[in-house]
Design a protein around this motif. Structure first.
Motif, short mmCIF file in Angstrom:
data_model
loop_
_atom_site.label_atom_id
_atom_site.label_comp_id
_atom_site.label_asym_id
_atom_site.label_seq_id
_atom_site.Cartn_x
_atom_site.Cartn_y
_atom_site.Cartn_z
N TYR A 293 20.70 15.43 20.51
CA TYR A 293 20.97 13.99 20.42
C TYR A 293 20.49 13.22 21.64
O TYR A 293 20.21 12.04 21.56
CB TYR A 293 22.48 13.76 20.29
CG TYR A 293 22.99 13.94 18.89
CD1 TYR A 293 22.70 12.98 17.92
CD2 TYR A 293 23.76 15.02 18.54
CE1 TYR A 293 23.17 13.12 16.63
CE2 TYR A 293 24.24 15.18 17.25
CZ TYR A 293 23.94 14.23 16.30
OH TYR A 293 24.41 14.36 15.04
N HIS A 294 20.46 13.88 22.77
CA HIS A 294 20.11 13.16 24.00
C HIS A 294 18.61 13.04 24.19
O HIS A 294 18.14 12.26 24.99
CB HIS A 294 20.78 13.83 25.20
CG HIS A 294 22.26 13.82 25.05
ND1 HIS A 294 23.01 12.70 25.27
CD2 HIS A 294 23.12 14.78 24.62
CE1 HIS A 294 24.27 12.96 25.01
NE2 HIS A 294 24.37 14.22 24.60
N GLU A 295 17.85 13.82 23.44
CA GLU A 295 16.39 13.72 23.55
C GLU A 295 15.82 12.86 22.44
O GLU A 295 14.80 12.21 22.59
CB GLU A 295 15.77 15.13 23.43
CG GLU A 295 16.02 15.99 24.64
CD GLU A 295 15.49 17.39 24.45
OE1 GLU A 295 15.10 17.75 23.31
OE2 GLU A 295 15.47 18.13 25.44
N ARG A 296 16.51 12.88 21.31
CA ARG A 296 16.01 12.16 20.13
C ARG A 296 16.42 10.70 20.19
O ARG A 296 17.52 10.37 20.63
CB ARG A 296 16.59 12.82 18.88
CG ARG A 296 16.07 12.26 17.61
CD ARG A 296 16.40 13.14 16.44
NE ARG A 296 17.75 12.90 15.93
CZ ARG A 296 18.66 13.83 15.79
NH1 ARG A 296 18.40 15.08 16.12
NH2 ARG A 296 19.85 13.54 15.32
N VAL A 297 15.52 9.83 19.68
CA VAL A 297 15.87 8.40 19.60
C VAL A 297 16.64 8.19 18.30
O VAL A 297 16.16 8.54 17.22
CB VAL A 297 14.60 7.52 19.62
CG1 VAL A 297 14.94 6.07 19.32
CG2 VAL A 297 13.91 7.63 20.98
N PHE A 298 17.80 7.59 18.41
CA PHE A 298 18.60 7.38 17.21
C PHE A 298 18.10 6.19 16.42
O PHE A 298 17.72 5.16 16.95
CB PHE A 298 20.08 7.13 17.57
CG PHE A 298 20.87 6.72 16.36
CD1 PHE A 298 21.31 7.68 15.46
CD2 PHE A 298 21.10 5.37 16.07
CE1 PHE A 298 21.99 7.29 14.30
CE2 PHE A 298 21.77 4.99 14.92
CZ PHE A 298 22.22 5.95 14.03
N GLN A 299 18.09 6.34 15.12
CA GLN A 299 17.94 5.22 14.18
C GLN A 299 18.63 5.64 12.90
O GLN A 299 18.56 6.80 12.50
CB GLN A 299 16.46 4.93 13.91
CG GLN A 299 16.22 3.87 12.84
CD GLN A 299 16.14 4.45 11.43
OE1 GLN A 299 15.79 5.61 11.24
NE2 GLN A 299 16.47 3.62 10.44
N GLY A 300 19.30 4.69 12.25
CA GLY A 300 19.94 5.01 10.98
C GLY A 300 20.66 3.80 10.43
O GLY A 300 20.49 2.70 10.94
N GLY A 301 21.46 4.03 9.41
CA GLY A 301 22.21 2.92 8.83
C GLY A 301 22.54 3.21 7.38
O GLY A 301 21.71 3.77 6.65
N THR A 302 23.76 2.85 6.98
CA THR A 302 24.24 3.15 5.63
C THR A 302 23.26 2.71 4.54
O THR A 302 22.93 3.47 3.64
CB THR A 302 25.60 2.44 5.41
OG1 THR A 302 26.50 2.91 6.41
CG2 THR A 302 26.17 2.72 4.03
N PHE A 303 22.79 1.49 4.65
CA PHE A 303 21.95 0.95 3.57
C PHE A 303 20.45 1.05 3.85
O PHE A 303 19.66 0.53 3.07
CB PHE A 303 22.34 -0.51 3.29
CG PHE A 303 23.69 -0.64 2.65
CD1 PHE A 303 23.86 -0.43 1.29
CD2 PHE A 303 24.81 -0.94 3.42
CE1 PHE A 303 25.11 -0.54 0.70
CE2 PHE A 303 26.06 -1.05 2.83
CZ PHE A 303 26.21 -0.85 1.46
#
Ligand SMILES: Cc1ncc(COP(=O)(O)O)c(C=O)c1O
Length: 433
Positions: A293-303
């Motif tokens: 998790y600390h190396e990867r760039v987060f992106q997401g979202g329910t919809f």
């Protein structure tokens, strides 16, 4: 009582009720205009109907999202079919692949893409990605450029540029460096003095007044980013799939590292955003390569990338690719409006027009603005408001109140342009100097 007021009693009533429940009576402050907004009951093509039965020619056109006009039949058909079988499921489906592939074909710099629920979100993730990729913190953004309400970019949107907006902290914007638009020299003087992760720019400053970047400016930004190893981010939320099938980057022949989209990319009917770019940059989002998790760039979202939006987006973009002649039609209408309104305002010593393609900005300024600061600080607000109101009294809705602009869609006609030109001429003749 004005013609608008006497013909919109139900809208007036609804606006009073709305103020009990919605701050300022609206869901987005720019949707308010004097004396009160009309309430829409139906939309088709370039027309809007209000709750009192009045019909308007619409240049607001879903904040610019409806490039083919309202209720474009192929998109409506795709939505109708998809609604029956799956709207939002939250697991992978084929539409997201089809839409991504379609975008890649139209905008080749986008080798990989992720979908979000707004342009704001897309810009937020693009900035995060640039920072993660370069392992640096500073972002350059330009005066008067609008990238949505994300803290780090919600600065210097309207003057005075130095003043923070309510609720923002110095901490939130401390890594954002604001520079004047269309001024390459200012960027040259800055890039190697800071730890530059990226430069974010609107190739055409939209909300700032439809002011196009100069080609040399964008080319220069590309070169400077290459020189210092920073990423160039084009915010094509407005220009994407509007100025050409390949957006502004195709017209300017300047390739960004990351492009952000919104509006049209979701078929013009849904909350949407997207950001994409070179594989090597986008791979930082890849959970298969970066398990930590600390190396990867987060992106997401329910919809994010829901079935309904992606099926509509795919349908619209494939139509735009197939019917490429739409772009010369849009350019023709835009040029007609820009040239004619410009001539009228100049003849009467009132102002100028700016823009490119189907984007037209009207400026009641003493000089033709080449940057957003000039447009924003030198404009005659009262004349801008009165012009907007005069259009409204003639059943023409531009956006916005103090910053009249036109988004043209392929549903608009030459007659629609003639009408705006005629109404502008009337306004110009009657302005009290
Ligand atoms: C250039 C630009 N970037 C970003 C945004 C924000 O997009 P959204 O309203 O979908 O959050 C807008 C919205 O109009 C925009 O014009």
């Amino acid at each position: 009582m004005s013609r608008y007021e006497s013909s919109t009693p139900r809208s007036r009533e609804l606006f009073h009720i709305a103020q009990r429940y919605l701050p300022g009576g609206v869901s987005y402050s720019i949707r308010y205009f004097e004396p009160y907004p009309f309430y829409v009951s139906r939309a088709a093509g370039q027309k809007l109907w209000d709750v009192d039965g009045n019909v308007y020619t619409d240049y607001w056109i879903g904040h610019g999202a409806k490039i083919m006009g309202h209720a474009y039949p192929p998109v409506i058909e795709a939505i109708r079919k998809q609604i029956e079988i799956g709207i939002h499921v939250g697991l992978p489906h084929e539409w997201e692949i089809k839409l991504a592939e379609q975008i890649q074909r139209m905008v080749p710099s986008v080798e990989k893409i992720r979908f979000t629920n707004s342009g704001t979100e897309a810009n937020m993730y693009a900035v995060r990605l640039a920072r993660a990729y370069t392992k640096r913190s500073s972002i350059i953004k330009f005066e008067g450029n609008w990238h949505g309400g994300y803290d780090a970019l919600h600065i210097a949107v309207s003057p005075p540029y130095e003043k923070l907006y309510a609720g923002l902290t110095n901490g939130a914007v401390k890594d954002t460096v604001v520079l004047p638009y269309n001024n390459l020299e200012a960027v040259e003087k800055t890039v190697d003095k800071i730890e530059l992760a990226g430069i974010i720019v609107e190739p055409v400053a939209g909300a700032g007044g439809m002011i196009p970047a100069e080609k040399e400016f964008l080319k220069g930004l590309r070169e400077l980013c290459d020189k210092v190893g920073a990423l160039l981010i084009f915010d094509e939320v407005i220009t994407g799939f509007r100025l050409s099938s390949g957006g502004a980057q195709k017209i300017y022949s300047v390739t960004p590292d990351i492009t952000t989209f919104g509006k049209i990319v979701g078929g013009g009917e849904f909350a949407v955003g997207a950001f994409g770019g070179r594989d090597e940059v986008m791979e930082l989002l890849d959970q298969l390569k970066y398990r930590n998790y600390h190396e990867r760039v987060f992106q997401g979202g329910t919809f994010s990338a829901n079935m309904l939006m992606t099926s509509a987006g795919y349908t619209l973009l494939s139509e735009l690719e197939r019917r490429n002649e739409i772009y010369s039609y849009l350019d023709l209408l835009g040029e007609k409006l820009r040239r004619n309104i410009g001539e009228i305002l100049e003849k009467h010593g009132l102002g100028y027009t700016t823009g490119i393609g189907s984007l037209v900005g009207v400026h009641f300024t003493p000089i033709k603005p080449k940057d957003v600061k000039t447009a924003q600080t030198m404009k005659d607000r009262e004349r801008s408001r009165k012009y907007f109101r005069h259009l409204l009294e003639n059943n023409i809705i531009a956006l916005t109140n103090e910053n009249p602009q036109f988004f043209i869609s392929a549903a608009h006609t030459h007659e629609d342009m003639d009408r705006v030109i005629q109404v502008t001429e009337e306004y110009a003749k009657n302005v009290k100097k």
